[in-house]
Design a protein around this motif. Structure first.
Motif, short mmCIF file in Angstrom:
data_model
loop_
_atom_site.label_atom_id
_atom_site.label_comp_id
_atom_site.label_asym_id
_atom_site.label_seq_id
_atom_site.Cartn_x
_atom_site.Cartn_y
_atom_site.Cartn_z
N UNK A 1 0.81 -1.22 0.00
CA UNK A 1 0.00 0.00 0.00
C UNK A 1 0.85 1.27 0.00
N UNK A 2 2.08 1.19 0.46
CA UNK A 2 2.86 2.41 0.61
C UNK A 2 3.81 2.67 -0.55
N UNK A 3 4.53 1.66 -0.98
CA UNK A 3 5.53 1.83 -2.03
C UNK A 3 5.34 0.76 -3.11
N UNK A 4 4.14 0.72 -3.67
CA UNK A 4 3.81 -0.30 -4.65
C UNK A 4 4.71 -0.21 -5.89
N UNK A 5 5.27 0.95 -6.17
CA UNK A 5 6.11 1.12 -7.36
C UNK A 5 7.39 0.30 -7.25
N UNK A 6 7.82 0.00 -6.04
CA UNK A 6 9.10 -0.68 -5.84
C UNK A 6 9.00 -2.19 -5.95
N UNK A 7 7.82 -2.76 -5.93
CA UNK A 7 7.70 -4.23 -5.88
C UNK A 7 8.41 -4.87 -7.07
N UNK A 8 8.12 -4.42 -8.27
CA UNK A 8 8.75 -5.01 -9.45
C UNK A 8 10.24 -4.67 -9.51
N UNK A 9 10.60 -3.44 -9.19
CA UNK A 9 12.00 -3.04 -9.25
C UNK A 9 12.86 -3.86 -8.29
N UNK A 10 12.37 -4.07 -7.09
CA UNK A 10 13.13 -4.86 -6.12
C UNK A 10 13.15 -6.34 -6.47
N UNK A 11 12.04 -6.84 -6.95
CA UNK A 11 11.93 -8.27 -7.26
C UNK A 11 12.79 -8.65 -8.47
N UNK A 12 12.81 -7.80 -9.49
CA UNK A 12 13.47 -8.15 -10.76
C UNK A 12 14.79 -7.42 -11.00
N UNK A 13 15.08 -6.38 -10.25
CA UNK A 13 16.24 -5.55 -10.54
C UNK A 13 15.86 -4.53 -11.60
N UNK A 14 16.75 -3.57 -11.87
CA UNK A 14 16.43 -2.54 -12.85
C UNK A 14 17.72 -1.87 -13.33
N UNK A 15 17.59 -1.10 -14.38
CA UNK A 15 18.73 -0.36 -14.93
C UNK A 15 19.15 0.73 -13.94
N UNK A 16 20.43 1.04 -14.00
CA UNK A 16 20.99 2.04 -13.09
C UNK A 16 21.55 3.21 -13.92
N UNK A 17 21.44 4.40 -13.39
CA UNK A 17 22.00 5.56 -14.08
C UNK A 17 23.52 5.56 -14.01
#
Length: 136
Positions: free
Chosen positions: A85-101
């Motif tokens: 409910x609080x940081x739903x945007x992070x679920x996929x990013x944390x679970x799968x990883x993501x590109x870094x700047x």
């Protein structure tokens, strides 16, 4: 042997009543088990999440955001959802990883925590429902 049609009708009605009662009991059992299992899963996610994003106040808002609720819409009678409910945007990013700047590290590593909990929750649901239905 002659059977009376009214006897067969009575038998059919009795069987239908027994099956309807059993269906109601199974519905209640499924709902109870779903509620218990999804709430337990949300608690385990709160405990086992990596913490992820820390807010300015230092609270681990991602970890504390896991909730379970009954879905009121949809085609399924029994449907519960576990969500952040609080940081739903992070679920996929944390679970799968993501590109870094940062060019020296092109990808941020994944912190898988949802997939394993999903498997555990499914197994727990099957075991608990089997146990509960076996008691009756």
């Amino acid at each position: 042997i002659m059977t009376n049609i009214s006897d067969l009708t009575q038998l059919r009605n009795r069987l239908n009543n027994i099956l309807r009662e059993y269906e109601k009991k199974v519905d209640l059992d499924v709902e109870d088990v779903l509620k218990e299992v999804t709430r337990n899963s949300a608690l385990r996610l709160r405990k086992n999440s990596s913490g992820g994003f820390q807010s300015r106040s230092g609270n681990l808002s991602y970890r504390r955001g896991w909730r379970a609720k009954k879905a009121t819409s949809g085609r399924y009678k029994h449907k519960w959802i576990i969500y952040n409910a609080t940081k739903y945007q992070l679920t996929h990013l944390l679970e799968k990883g993501h590109a870094n700047r940062n060019k020296s590290k092109p990808r941020v590593r994944a912190f898988p925590h949802i997939a394993q909990e999903e498997k555990n929750t499914i197994n727990e649901f099957i075991n608990e429902l089997s146990r509960k239905l076996g008691e009756s």
